[in-house]
Scaffold this motif. Structure first.
Motif, PDB file in Angstrom:
ATOM      1  N   ALA A  58       0.832  -1.205   0.000  1.00  0.00           N
ATOM      2  CA  ALA A  58       0.000   0.000   0.000  1.00  0.00           C
ATOM      3  C   ALA A  58       0.864   1.252   0.000  1.00  0.00           C
ATOM      4  N   ASN A  59       1.932   1.236   0.783  1.00  0.00           N
ATOM      5  CA  ASN A  59       2.844   2.384   0.812  1.00  0.00           C
ATOM      6  C   ASN A  59       3.542   2.556  -0.530  1.00  0.00           C
ATOM      7  N   ASP A  60       3.933   1.417  -1.132  1.00  0.00           N
ATOM      8  CA  ASP A  60       4.573   1.453  -2.448  1.00  0.00           C
ATOM      9  C   ASP A  60       3.644   2.116  -3.462  1.00  0.00           C
ATOM     10  N   TYR A  61       2.379   1.708  -3.450  1.00  0.00           N
ATOM     11  CA  TYR A  61       1.397   2.262  -4.373  1.00  0.00           C
ATOM     12  C   TYR A  61       1.172   3.757  -4.127  1.00  0.00           C
ATOM     13  N   SER A  62       0.866   4.117  -2.880  1.00  0.00           N
ATOM     14  CA  SER A  62       0.516   5.501  -2.578  1.00  0.00           C
ATOM     15  C   SER A  62       1.685   6.455  -2.779  1.00  0.00           C
ATOM     16  N   ASP A  63       2.865   6.068  -2.290  1.00  0.00           N
ATOM     17  CA  ASP A  63       4.042   6.918  -2.486  1.00  0.00           C
ATOM     18  C   ASP A  63       4.420   6.988  -3.962  1.00  0.00           C
ATOM     19  N   GLY A  64       4.224   5.878  -4.659  1.00  0.00           N
ATOM     20  CA  GLY A  64       4.585   5.838  -6.080  1.00  0.00           C
ATOM     21  C   GLY A  64       3.751   6.780  -6.914  1.00  0.00           C
ATOM     22  N   ILE A  65       2.434   6.789  -6.710  1.00  0.00           N
ATOM     23  CA  ILE A  65       1.579   7.648  -7.534  1.00  0.00           C
ATOM     24  C   ILE A  65       1.733   9.125  -7.163  1.00  0.00           C
ATOM     25  N   ARG A  66       2.257   9.380  -5.950  1.00  0.00           N
ATOM     26  CA  ARG A  66       2.506  10.764  -5.554  1.00  0.00           C
ATOM     27  C   ARG A  66       3.875  11.266  -6.018  1.00  0.00           C
ATOM     28  N   GLY A  67       4.727  10.340  -6.446  1.00  0.00           N
ATOM     29  CA  GLY A  67       6.067  10.728  -6.873  1.00  0.00           C
ATOM     30  C   GLY A  67       7.076  10.789  -5.752  1.00  0.00           C
ATOM     31  N   THR A  68       6.676  10.372  -4.555  1.00  0.00           N
ATOM     32  CA  THR A  68       7.594  10.410  -3.409  1.00  0.00           C
ATOM     33  C   THR A  68       8.773   9.476  -3.604  1.00  0.00           C
ATOM     34  N   ASP A  69       8.555   8.354  -4.317  1.00  0.00           N
ATOM     35  CA  ASP A  69       9.602   7.349  -4.504  1.00  0.00           C
ATOM     36  C   ASP A  69      10.372   7.535  -5.819  1.00  0.00           C
ATOM     37  N   ALA A  70      10.194   8.681  -6.462  1.00  0.00           N
ATOM     38  CA  ALA A  70      10.838   8.878  -7.762  1.00  0.00           C
ATOM     39  C   ALA A  70      12.360   8.897  -7.662  1.00  0.00           C
ATOM     40  N   ALA A 183      11.543   2.256  15.930  1.00  0.00           N
ATOM     41  CA  ALA A 183      12.938   2.569  15.609  1.00  0.00           C
ATOM     42  C   ALA A 183      13.258   2.235  14.156  1.00  0.00           C
ATOM     43  N   ILE A 184      12.658   1.161  13.633  1.00  0.00           N
ATOM     44  CA  ILE A 184      12.856   0.819  12.227  1.00  0.00           C
ATOM     45  C   ILE A 184      12.342   1.945  11.343  1.00  0.00           C
ATOM     46  N   LEU A 185      11.139   2.417  11.646  1.00  0.00           N
ATOM     47  CA  LEU A 185      10.554   3.493  10.844  1.00  0.00           C
ATOM     48  C   LEU A 185      11.335   4.790  11.009  1.00  0.00           C
ATOM     49  N   VAL A 186      11.798   5.060  12.218  1.00  0.00           N
ATOM     50  CA  VAL A 186      12.591   6.273  12.452  1.00  0.00           C
ATOM     51  C   VAL A 186      13.864   6.249  11.614  1.00  0.00           C
ATOM     52  N   ALA A 187      14.535   5.094  11.578  1.00  0.00           N
ATOM     53  CA  ALA A 187      15.755   4.985  10.768  1.00  0.00           C
ATOM     54  C   ALA A 187      15.440   5.153   9.281  1.00  0.00           C
ATOM     55  N   ASN A 188      14.330   4.564   8.845  1.00  0.00           N
ATOM     56  CA  ASN A 188      13.924   4.689   7.447  1.00  0.00           C
ATOM     57  C   ASN A 188      13.652   6.155   7.085  1.00  0.00           C
ATOM     58  N   ASN A 189      12.923   6.839   7.961  1.00  0.00           N
ATOM     59  CA  ASN A 189      12.574   8.233   7.687  1.00  0.00           C
ATOM     60  C   ASN A 189      13.766   9.173   7.861  1.00  0.00           C
ATOM     61  N   LEU A 190      14.714   8.797   8.724  1.00  0.00           N
ATOM     62  CA  LEU A 190      15.947   9.574   8.856  1.00  0.00           C
ATOM     63  C   LEU A 190      16.710   9.552   7.536  1.00  0.00           C
ATOM     64  N   ARG A 191      16.811   8.367   6.942  1.00  0.00           N
ATOM     65  CA  ARG A 191      17.484   8.232   5.649  1.00  0.00           C
ATOM     66  C   ARG A 191      16.808   9.068   4.571  1.00  0.00           C
ATOM     67  N   ASP A 192      15.456   9.148   4.636  1.00  0.00           N
ATOM     68  CA  ASP A 192      14.694   9.783   3.563  1.00  0.00           C
ATOM     69  C   ASP A 192      14.397  11.260   3.811  1.00  0.00           C
ATOM     70  N   ILE A 193      14.979  11.867   4.839  1.00  0.00           N
ATOM     71  CA  ILE A 193      14.689  13.277   5.123  1.00  0.00           C
ATOM     72  C   ILE A 193      14.878  14.165   3.887  1.00  0.00           C
ATOM     73  N   PRO A 194      15.991  14.059   3.152  1.00  0.00           N
ATOM     74  CA  PRO A 194      16.173  14.955   1.994  1.00  0.00           C
ATOM     75  C   PRO A 194      15.082  14.797   0.928  1.00  0.00           C
ATOM     76  N   THR A 195      14.775  13.537   0.545  1.00  0.00           N
ATOM     77  CA  THR A 195      13.788  13.330  -0.517  1.00  0.00           C
ATOM     78  C   THR A 195      12.369  13.591  -0.022  1.00  0.00           C
ATOM     79  N   ASP A 196      12.086  13.255   1.237  1.00  0.00           N
ATOM     80  CA  ASP A 196      10.746  13.511   1.779  1.00  0.00           C
ATOM     81  C   ASP A 196      10.477  15.007   1.894  1.00  0.00           C
ATOM     82  N   THR A 197      11.497  15.762   2.237  1.00  0.00           N
ATOM     83  CA  THR A 197      11.343  17.213   2.350  1.00  0.00           C
ATOM     84  C   THR A 197      10.963  17.811   0.996  1.00  0.00           C
ATOM     85  N   VAL A 198      11.655  17.367  -0.041  1.00  0.00           N
ATOM     86  CA  VAL A 198      11.372  17.866  -1.393  1.00  0.00           C
ATOM     87  C   VAL A 198       9.973  17.460  -1.835  1.00  0.00           C
TER      88      VAL A 198
END
Length: 290
Positions: A58-70, A183-198
């Motif tokens: 579900a996350n793959d689908y939703s983030d994908g159609i929004r362009g978050t995972d580009a 903690a798993i999600l925190v580490a994941n989101n820490l890695r993605d701070i630059p792309t998530d911000t954009v």
């Protein structure tokens, strides 16, 4: 065509320990009070795994159609990479949710029908994490969802369907498992701070910033350690063996506090997932024996 390897990668197998851990911990508590029901534990595991896979698709689908995972640093995403169509990934997500729902219905029918409502909330929460017009994962509430549903609800629910009683040890175990799942999600989101911000994805890591997110990760590991002590106090002091999870959590914690970024944070996800699974195994084992 999308290969089976692509679908397996899209299911994010490295996150699956977060689905196994709560069932192990909850079943350990049920065993301690002499109320272990193996087939219900197995069914709870199926539900937990299906929900985890479902939320991943579900996350793959939703983030994908929004362009978050580009433009990703981490593992490949099916929609974002173009490996699979959005419709196919969405269908896979709902298929996984369907499996979880069927398993949950059996548990509810043999335990208490009000559990159907709990299961429905779990599925809705899984979808709207990144789905819908205003996904709460984009508002910094993802960690709350993970703590509640993959920690408290998963552990306490696993215990309850077997014991049909409230057990404080299940609450404490849920806190420990939930903290490491967070903690798993925190580490994941820490890695993605630059792309998530954009992309405009305001995760908790984006809101807190890099330094405070790293401190949050370390705090969650400490909460998991404190939860081991709480479980031991409520059951048997042999459960303190669970503190052995710190040996596996040490390397990811050093990496996070040491300033690791980008690809260097990818092993932290696997390491934290392993630490969560070890937490559950080492805590549950003495409960089974006792």
């Amino acid at each position: 065509m999308t290969s089976s390897a692509d679908w397996i990668a899209g299911a994010r197998p490295r996150t699956l320990p977060a689905a196994v851990a709560p069932v192990l911990a909850g079943t350990g508590v049920a065993s301690y009070v002499d109320a272990l029901v193996w087939w219900k534990a197995a069914l709870a595991l199926l539900v937990s795994l299906a929900l985890q896979v479902g939320v991943n698709y579900a996350n793959d689908y939703s983030d994908g159609i929004r362009g978050t995972d580009a433009d990703r640093v981490g593992p490949m995403r099916l929609v974002g990479s173009g490996a699979a169509s959005p419709g196919a990934v969405k269908a896979a997500a709902f298929a996984a949710f369907g499996v979880a729902a069927l398993g949950g219905l059996v548990l509810a029918a043999t335990t208490a029908w009000w559990l159907v409502a709990v299961g429905a909330v779990c599925v809705v929460a899984a979808w709207f994490y990144t789905g819908g017009e205003k996904p709460y994962g984009y508002l910094g509430l993802g960690e709350v969802m993970v703590f509640v549903f993959f920690g408290l609800v998963a552990v306490i629910g696993t215990t309850y369907v077997q014991t049909r009683t409230w057990e404080w040890a299940a609450l404490y175990a849920g806190i420990g498992v939930g903290a490491l799942a967070c903690a798993i999600l925190v580490a994941n989101n820490l890695r993605d701070i630059p792309t998530d911000t954009v992309a405009g994805k305001r995760t908790l890591a984006v809101r807190l910033g890099d330094e405070r997110t790293r401190h949050l990760y370390a705090f969650l590991v400490l909460v998991a350690a404190a939860a081991v002590v709480a479980v031991a106090a409520a059951t048997t002091w042999w459960a303190l063996v669970g503190l052995g999870f710190l040996a596996r959590a040490a390397a990811p914690t050093r990496a996070v506090l040491g300033g690791a970024t980008g690809p260097a944070l990818v092993p932290v996800l696997a390491g934290t997932g392993a630490a969560e699974l070890i937490w559950s195994v080492l805590v549950a084992a003495p409960l089974f024996v006792a």
